[in-house]
Design a protein around this motif. Structure first.
Motif, PDB file in Angstrom:
ATOM      1  N   MET A   1       1.090  -1.085  -0.076  1.00 53.83           N
ATOM      2  CA  MET A   1      -0.225  -0.138  -0.058  1.00 53.83           C
ATOM      3  C   MET A   1       0.735   1.431  -0.025  1.00 53.83           C
ATOM      4  SD  MET A   1      -3.016   1.351   2.808  1.00 53.83           S
ATOM      5  CE  MET A   1      -3.811  -0.130   2.327  1.00 53.83           C
ATOM      6  N   SER A   2       0.578   2.213  -0.789  1.00 57.41           N
ATOM      7  CA  SER A   2       1.460   3.322  -0.967  1.00 57.41           C
ATOM      8  C   SER A   2       0.678   4.598  -0.081  1.00 57.41           C
ATOM      9  CB  SER A   2       1.202   3.764  -2.349  1.00 57.41           C
ATOM     10  OG  SER A   2       1.779   2.881  -3.130  1.00 57.41           O
ATOM     11  N   ARG A   3       1.832   5.336   0.288  1.00 57.25           N
ATOM     12  CA  ARG A   3       1.289   6.433   1.207  1.00 57.25           C
ATOM     13  C   ARG A   3       1.698   7.703   0.666  1.00 57.25           C
ATOM     14  NH1 ARG A   3      -0.329   5.542   6.452  1.00 57.25           N
ATOM     15  NH2 ARG A   3       0.737   7.540   7.246  1.00 57.25           N
ATOM     16  N   GLN A   4       0.912   8.781   0.730  1.00 58.82           N
ATOM     17  CA  GLN A   4       1.285  10.240   0.277  1.00 58.82           C
ATOM     18  C   GLN A   4       1.706  10.990   1.546  1.00 58.82           C
ATOM     19  OE1 GLN A   4      -1.768  12.249  -1.772  1.00 58.82           O
ATOM     20  NE2 GLN A   4      -0.305  13.755  -2.689  1.00 58.82           N
ATOM     21  N   ILE A   5       2.621  11.622   1.607  1.00 54.36           N
ATOM     22  CA  ILE A   5       3.322  12.390   2.633  1.00 54.36           C
ATOM     23  C   ILE A   5       3.282  13.719   2.227  1.00 54.36           C
ATOM     24  CG2 ILE A   5       5.329  12.795   4.283  1.00 54.36           C
ATOM     25  CD1 ILE A   5       4.154   9.945   4.505  1.00 54.36           C
ATOM     26  N   SER A   6       2.640  14.852   2.907  1.00 53.79           N
ATOM     27  CA  SER A   6       2.600  16.083   2.585  1.00 53.79           C
ATOM     28  C   SER A   6       2.989  16.755   3.883  1.00 53.79           C
ATOM     29  CB  SER A   6       1.080  16.470   2.413  1.00 53.79           C
ATOM     30  OG  SER A   6       0.508  16.327   3.236  1.00 53.79           O
ATOM     31  N   TYR A   7       3.364  18.099   3.576  1.00 53.59           N
ATOM     32  CA  TYR A   7       3.884  19.002   4.952  1.00 53.59           C
ATOM     33  C   TYR A   7       3.368  20.259   4.569  1.00 53.59           C
ATOM     34  CZ  TYR A   7       7.577  20.467   1.765  1.00 53.59           C
ATOM     35  OH  TYR A   7       8.639  21.021   0.885  1.00 53.59           O
ATOM     36  N   ARG A   8       3.215  21.175   5.726  1.00 47.91           N
ATOM     37  CA  ARG A   8       2.898  22.463   5.651  1.00 47.91           C
ATOM     38  C   ARG A   8       3.868  23.517   6.470  1.00 47.91           C
ATOM     39  NH1 ARG A   8      -1.448  23.341   8.964  1.00 47.91           N
ATOM     40  NH2 ARG A   8      -0.932  25.194   9.707  1.00 47.91           N
ATOM     41  N   TRP A   9       4.499  24.098   5.734  1.00 47.04           N
ATOM     42  CA  TRP A   9       5.619  25.115   6.342  1.00 47.04           C
ATOM     43  C   TRP A   9       4.990  26.266   7.198  1.00 47.04           C
ATOM     44  CZ3 TRP A   9      10.458  24.988   7.739  1.00 47.04           C
ATOM     45  CH2 TRP A   9      11.126  26.404   7.539  1.00 47.04           C
ATOM     46  N   ARG A  10       5.368  26.456   8.291  1.00 46.77           N
ATOM     47  CA  ARG A  10       4.512  27.254   9.395  1.00 46.77           C
ATOM     48  C   ARG A  10       5.340  28.545   9.724  1.00 46.77           C
ATOM     49  NH1 ARG A  10       2.704  24.891  13.974  1.00 46.77           N
ATOM     50  NH2 ARG A  10       1.241  26.494  14.045  1.00 46.77           N
ATOM     51  N   LEU A  11       6.364  28.913   9.070  1.00 46.22           N
ATOM     52  CA  LEU A  11       7.268  29.932   9.436  1.00 46.22           C
ATOM     53  C   LEU A  11       6.509  31.146   9.765  1.00 46.22           C
ATOM     54  CD1 LEU A  11      10.147  31.109  10.275  1.00 46.22           C
ATOM     55  CD2 LEU A  11      10.616  31.244   7.705  1.00 46.22           C
ATOM     56  N   ARG A  12       5.694  31.518   8.690  1.00 42.69           N
ATOM     57  CA  ARG A  12       5.033  32.857   8.694  1.00 42.69           C
ATOM     58  C   ARG A  12       3.923  32.905  10.041  1.00 42.69           C
ATOM     59  NH1 ARG A  12       3.547  37.331   5.200  1.00 42.69           N
ATOM     60  NH2 ARG A  12       5.048  36.382   3.815  1.00 42.69           N
ATOM     61  N   GLU A  13       3.429  31.716  10.228  1.00 41.90           N
ATOM     62  CA  GLU A  13       2.574  31.613  11.204  1.00 41.90           C
ATOM     63  C   GLU A  13       3.027  31.730  13.036  1.00 41.90           C
ATOM     64  OE1 GLU A  13       0.036  28.230  11.300  1.00 41.90           O
ATOM     65  OE2 GLU A  13       0.361  28.198   9.064  1.00 41.90           O
ATOM     66  N   LEU A  14       4.354  30.950  12.858  1.00 51.05           N
ATOM     67  CA  LEU A  14       5.042  30.981  14.125  1.00 51.05           C
ATOM     68  C   LEU A  14       5.722  32.556  14.395  1.00 51.05           C
ATOM     69  CD1 LEU A  14       6.800  27.609  14.251  1.00 51.05           C
ATOM     70  CD2 LEU A  14       4.832  28.346  15.450  1.00 51.05           C
ATOM     71  N   MET A  15       6.185  32.986  13.251  1.00 52.69           N
ATOM     72  CA  MET A  15       6.669  34.760  13.336  1.00 52.69           C
ATOM     73  C   MET A  15       5.633  35.608  13.899  1.00 52.69           C
ATOM     74  SD  MET A  15       9.147  34.978   9.999  1.00 52.69           S
ATOM     75  CE  MET A  15       9.000  36.919   9.752  1.00 52.69           C
TER      76      MET A  15
END
Length: 108
Positions: A1-15
């Protein structure tokens, strides 16, 4: 079974959560920790999602924002449906292949 990995860059939110709203506010913090990036590089880092990021820059951002890499990069994964193997036949929809019955009416 394949898995799709994604990510969200949160630098602006943390700043923003720490009261930094511009690139100019972030640059002195980077410089005092030995990271020399141009304003356009920092702008791309803040406004976009980086494809590559050096570990010293990541560690410095975490130090500046008092966070961990998992706070800065939100990841998610989901299972993908299984793909049909080459040569494997798809299930046949008989209703789509069955012809419709013709009704003959006498001519007037």
């Amino acid at each position: 079974m394949s898995r799709q990995i994604s990510y969200r860059w949160r630098l602006r939110e943390l700043m923003a959560a720490r009261g930094m709203f511009t690139v100019a506010e972030l640059m002195p913090h980077l410089t005092e920790r030995g990271i020399t990036l141009s304003s356009s590089q920092v702008h791309r880092l803040v406004s976009g999602t980086p494809e590559r990021l050096s570990l010293p820059v990541l560690a410095t951002l975490c130090d500046i924002l008092d966070c961990t890499p998992t706070d800065l990069i939100a990841t998610s994964a989901q299972n993908l449906p299984a793909r049909r193997a080459a040569g494997e036949e798809a299930p046949i929809n008989l209703a789509a292949r069955r012809p419709t019955r013709v009704r003959l009416t006498p001519e007037a």
